[in-house]
Design a protein around this motif. Structure first.
Motif, PDB file in Angstrom:
ATOM      1  N   LYS A 280      -0.375  22.637  -2.593  1.00 42.92           N
ATOM      2  CA  LYS A 280      -0.108  21.261  -3.018  1.00 42.92           C
ATOM      3  C   LYS A 280       0.976  20.653  -2.133  1.00 42.92           C
ATOM      4  N   ALA A 281       0.941  19.343  -2.025  1.00 42.68           N
ATOM      5  CA  ALA A 281       1.942  18.640  -1.211  1.00 42.68           C
ATOM      6  C   ALA A 281       2.239  17.288  -1.830  1.00 42.68           C
ATOM      7  N   THR A 282       3.502  16.884  -1.759  1.00 40.42           N
ATOM      8  CA  THR A 282       3.924  15.553  -2.176  1.00 40.42           C
ATOM      9  C   THR A 282       4.356  14.786  -0.934  1.00 40.42           C
ATOM     10  N   VAL A 283       3.786  13.611  -0.738  1.00 42.51           N
ATOM     11  CA  VAL A 283       4.076  12.805   0.451  1.00 42.51           C
ATOM     12  C   VAL A 283       4.662  11.472   0.010  1.00 42.51           C
ATOM     13  N   ARG A 284       5.832  11.147   0.528  1.00 43.78           N
ATOM     14  CA  ARG A 284       6.481   9.861   0.249  1.00 43.78           C
ATOM     15  C   ARG A 284       6.646   9.113   1.562  1.00 43.78           C
ATOM     16  N   PHE A 285       6.378   7.805   1.536  1.00 44.17           N
ATOM     17  CA  PHE A 285       6.499   7.013   2.765  1.00 44.17           C
ATOM     18  C   PHE A 285       6.606   5.540   2.402  1.00 44.17           C
ATOM     19  N   HIS A 286       6.880   4.723   3.407  1.00 42.08           N
ATOM     20  CA  HIS A 286       6.928   3.271   3.230  1.00 42.08           C
ATOM     21  C   HIS A 286       5.632   2.677   3.773  1.00 42.08           C
ATOM     22  N   GLN A 287       5.010   1.820   2.995  1.00 43.15           N
ATOM     23  CA  GLN A 287       3.711   1.247   3.377  1.00 43.15           C
ATOM     24  C   GLN A 287       3.823  -0.268   3.551  1.00 43.15           C
ATOM     25  N   ASP A 288       3.339  -0.742   4.694  1.00 41.78           N
ATOM     26  CA  ASP A 288       3.240  -2.183   4.959  1.00 41.78           C
ATOM     27  C   ASP A 288       1.759  -2.545   4.957  1.00 41.78           C
ATOM     28  N   TYR A 289       1.353  -3.303   3.947  1.00 45.82           N
ATOM     29  CA  TYR A 289      -0.056  -3.661   3.764  1.00 45.82           C
ATOM     30  C   TYR A 289      -0.241  -5.158   4.009  1.00 45.82           C
ATOM     31  N   LYS A 290      -1.200  -5.492   4.871  1.00 46.43           N
ATOM     32  CA  LYS A 290      -1.537  -6.888   5.134  1.00 46.43           C
ATOM     33  C   LYS A 290      -3.043  -7.055   5.036  1.00 46.43           C
ATOM     34  N   ALA A 291      -3.460  -8.069   4.276  1.00 45.81           N
ATOM     35  CA  ALA A 291      -4.893  -8.365   4.147  1.00 45.81           C
ATOM     36  C   ALA A 291      -5.047  -9.874   4.102  1.00 45.81           C
ATOM     37  N   ASP A 292      -5.639 -10.441   5.158  1.00 47.38           N
ATOM     38  CA  ASP A 292      -5.770 -11.893   5.275  1.00 47.38           C
ATOM     39  C   ASP A 292      -4.380 -12.524   5.171  1.00 47.38           C
TER      40      ASP A 292
ATOM     41  N   ILE B 172       2.191   2.909   7.959  1.00 48.14           N
ATOM     42  CA  ILE B 172       3.089   3.764   7.188  1.00 48.14           C
ATOM     43  C   ILE B 172       4.237   4.226   8.069  1.00 48.14           C
ATOM     44  N   SER B 173       5.389   4.456   7.445  1.00 50.17           N
ATOM     45  CA  SER B 173       6.570   4.895   8.174  1.00 50.17           C
ATOM     46  C   SER B 173       7.446   5.723   7.241  1.00 50.17           C
ATOM     47  N   GLY B 174       8.377   6.452   7.852  1.00 53.93           N
ATOM     48  CA  GLY B 174       9.297   7.265   7.062  1.00 53.93           C
ATOM     49  C   GLY B 174       8.606   8.326   6.221  1.00 53.93           C
TER      50      GLY B 174
ATOM     51  N   ILE C 100      -6.256  13.527  -1.259  1.00 50.97           N
ATOM     52  CA  ILE C 100      -5.389  12.858  -2.234  1.00 50.97           C
ATOM     53  C   ILE C 100      -5.873  13.161  -3.649  1.00 50.97           C
ATOM     54  N   ALA C 101      -4.963  13.708  -4.472  1.00 50.57           N
ATOM     55  CA  ALA C 101      -5.295  13.983  -5.875  1.00 50.57           C
ATOM     56  C   ALA C 101      -4.724  12.911  -6.791  1.00 50.57           C
ATOM     57  N   LYS C 102      -3.604  12.282  -6.358  1.00 51.76           N
ATOM     58  CA  LYS C 102      -2.992  11.233  -7.180  1.00 51.76           C
ATOM     59  C   LYS C 102      -2.286  10.258  -6.245  1.00 51.76           C
ATOM     60  N   GLU C 103      -2.363   8.985  -6.583  1.00 48.79           N
ATOM     61  CA  GLU C 103      -1.791   7.921  -5.746  1.00 48.79           C
ATOM     62  C   GLU C 103      -0.963   7.004  -6.630  1.00 48.79           C
ATOM     63  N   SER C 104       0.257   6.714  -6.192  1.00 48.11           N
ATOM     64  CA  SER C 104       1.107   5.838  -6.996  1.00 48.11           C
ATOM     65  C   SER C 104       2.067   5.082  -6.098  1.00 48.11           C
ATOM     66  N   ALA C 105       2.466   3.900  -6.564  1.00 42.02           N
ATOM     67  CA  ALA C 105       3.447   3.097  -5.829  1.00 42.02           C
ATOM     68  C   ALA C 105       4.832   3.470  -6.318  1.00 42.02           C
TER      69      ALA C 105
ATOM     70  N   LYS D 189       5.464   4.324  -1.367  1.00 38.11           N
ATOM     71  CA  LYS D 189       4.202   4.914  -1.806  1.00 38.11           C
ATOM     72  C   LYS D 189       4.379   6.415  -1.936  1.00 38.11           C
ATOM     73  N   ARG D 190       3.656   6.988  -2.902  1.00 41.76           N
ATOM     74  CA  ARG D 190       3.661   8.442  -3.087  1.00 41.76           C
ATOM     75  C   ARG D 190       2.227   8.925  -3.227  1.00 41.76           C
ATOM     76  N   LEU D 191       1.897   9.987  -2.500  1.00 33.58           N
ATOM     77  CA  LEU D 191       0.592  10.625  -2.609  1.00 33.58           C
ATOM     78  C   LEU D 191       0.798  12.087  -2.986  1.00 33.58           C
ATOM     79  N   ASP D 192       0.123  12.529  -4.047  1.00 39.03           N
ATOM     80  CA  ASP D 192       0.080  13.944  -4.388  1.00 39.03           C
ATOM     81  C   ASP D 192      -1.218  14.495  -3.807  1.00 39.03           C
ATOM     82  N   MET D 193      -1.097  15.487  -2.919  1.00 43.50           N
ATOM     83  CA  MET D 193      -2.253  15.979  -2.190  1.00 43.50           C
ATOM     84  C   MET D 193      -2.487  17.462  -2.470  1.00 43.50           C
ATOM     85  N   VAL D 194      -3.733  17.877  -2.303  1.00 48.47           N
ATOM     86  CA  VAL D 194      -4.103  19.278  -2.489  1.00 48.47           C
ATOM     87  C   VAL D 194      -4.950  19.726  -1.303  1.00 48.47           C
ATOM     88  N   ARG D 195      -4.905  21.024  -1.037  1.00 46.41           N
ATOM     89  CA  ARG D 195      -5.730  21.562   0.037  1.00 46.41           C
ATOM     90  C   ARG D 195      -7.138  21.806  -0.484  1.00 46.41           C
TER      91      ARG D 195
END
Length: 355
Positions: A315-327, A304-306, A348-353, A335-341
């Motif tokens: 509550k927190a909203t987290v936005r970042f760039h995700q580089d995913y590699k699998a095989d 992840i970056s940025g 993570i309460a909600k996950e979306s691209a 990517k966006r993650l909605d997070m809660v304490r």
């Protein structure tokens, strides 16, 4: 414009390959022999489309309505370059099993490869309507909208060559990761207005001071009372310091989530999510699906970056760039993650691209 079209096609094709890797379709109750499904998947993974198609047809001759094998047959046809037949296969699947989002997604990929972006958009909207938590469909839909917008701006540029149209086209191109590195973003620095020459103040009137009266020392106590409020602003620094600390905690939680995913540490991965997070399914079904998908990979890398964190109370909203590699699969996206304490942790309460 020409630099955009290949990017859209490549990204959608890569995401279609992801469907081959997962191929779950949420049909665990079907009376399908696991070894037949596994054989076809292995043949497809090794590029033996002809053998995979032959085995799929043989299986479907006795069970023509089986959705899993029909889905794999559609993938085999698409990998063999037989797009019209693949479109027919996936279309029939959406008609017979409208509750499955994957056939809609793959149908959209095939439409996009043919430049039929309106049809691709409609298919992806159906996939999302079927499963509102289907992140792959959201990402593909974003790419399709970007392509449609790029085409519209390019058409506008052909009709009207005024300069204000071109920056909009460049902004659309910036949606794609490779373009971000190759297209320089113009930095427009406004020209500062000339500083007016200082105007000399009018001469102060000459006032002859009168002799200070004897009680002048009495003013000293008045002066002594003025510095008293000065320490008041000191506590104001505390809230910003607290916010910064919380942002670091949130970013640390996101990095721990990505690390657990990369290490295929399922306990750590699931601990990163809120207890009521279920991805649109029951919690048990969601965990089983994620476990199957993650542990089936030989190698996973999630970088992840940025990272940008926005705190609002607990509550927190987290936005970042995700580089995913699998095989052999590689996907780069926002990517966006909605997070809660939760207690002393952020989960993570909600996950979306997307953004």
């Amino acid at each position: 414009m020409q630099a955009v079209a290949p990017q859209v096609g490549l990204r959608l094709t890569a995401l279609a390959a992801k469907c081959l890797a997962i191929a779950a379709l949420s049909v665990t109750a079907l009376s399908v022999r696991a070894d037949d499904i596994s054989d076809v998947q292995k043949l497809l993974a090794s590029g033996k489309n002809a053998e995979a198609l032959q085995k799929a047809d043989q299986f479907l001759s006795s069970k023509p309505r089986d959705p899993m094998m029909r889905f794999l047959r559609g993938i085999s046809l698409s990998q063999a370059g037989r797009a019209p037949e693949a479109i027919t296969t996936f279309t029939k699947l959406t008609e017979d099993f409208p509750e499955l989002p994957e056939p809609f997604n793959n149908l959209a990929v095939l439409y996009a490869q043919q430049g039929q972006y309106d049809k691709a958009r409609t298919a992806l909207e159906m996939a999302i309507r079927t499963n509102p938590s289907y992140a792959t469909a959201y990402e593909n839909l974003g790419d399709v909208y970007a392509k449609l917008a790029s085409q519209a701006y390019s058409k506008a540029l052909q009709i009207d060559t005024r300069s204000q149209v071109a920056p909009k086209l460049a902004m659309i191109r910036d949606l794609f990761p490779k373009e971000r590195n190759s297209i320089a973003t113009a930095s427009v620095t406004p020209t500062p207005a000339p500083t007016p020459a200082p105007v000399a103040p009018p001469p102060a009137p000459v006032i002859t001071p009168k002799p200070a009266p004897a009680p002048a020392p009495v003013a000293a106590p008045v002066q002594a009372t003025k510095p008293a409020p000065a320490p008041a602003p000191a506590p104001a620094a505390e809230p910003s310091k607290s916010d910064a600390a919380q942002e670091r905690e949130v970013e640390s939680a996101v990095k721990a989530w990505a690390s657990a995913w990369s290490k295929q540490d399922m306990d750590g991965y699931f601990a990163s999510y809120a207890k009521d997070f279920n991805g649109g399914k029951t919690r048990k079904a969601w965990e089983q699906e994620r476990r199957d998908r993650i542990t089936s990979k030989h190698n996973i890398s999630v970088k992840i970056s940025g990272v940008k964190v926005d705190i609002n109370g607990n509550k927190a909203t987290v936005r970042f760039h995700q580089d995913y590699k699998a095989d052999s699969l590689s996907v780069s996206s926002g990517k966006r993650l909605d997070m809660v304490r939760s207690g002393n942790n952020w989960v993570i309460a909600k996950e979306s691209a997307g953004s």
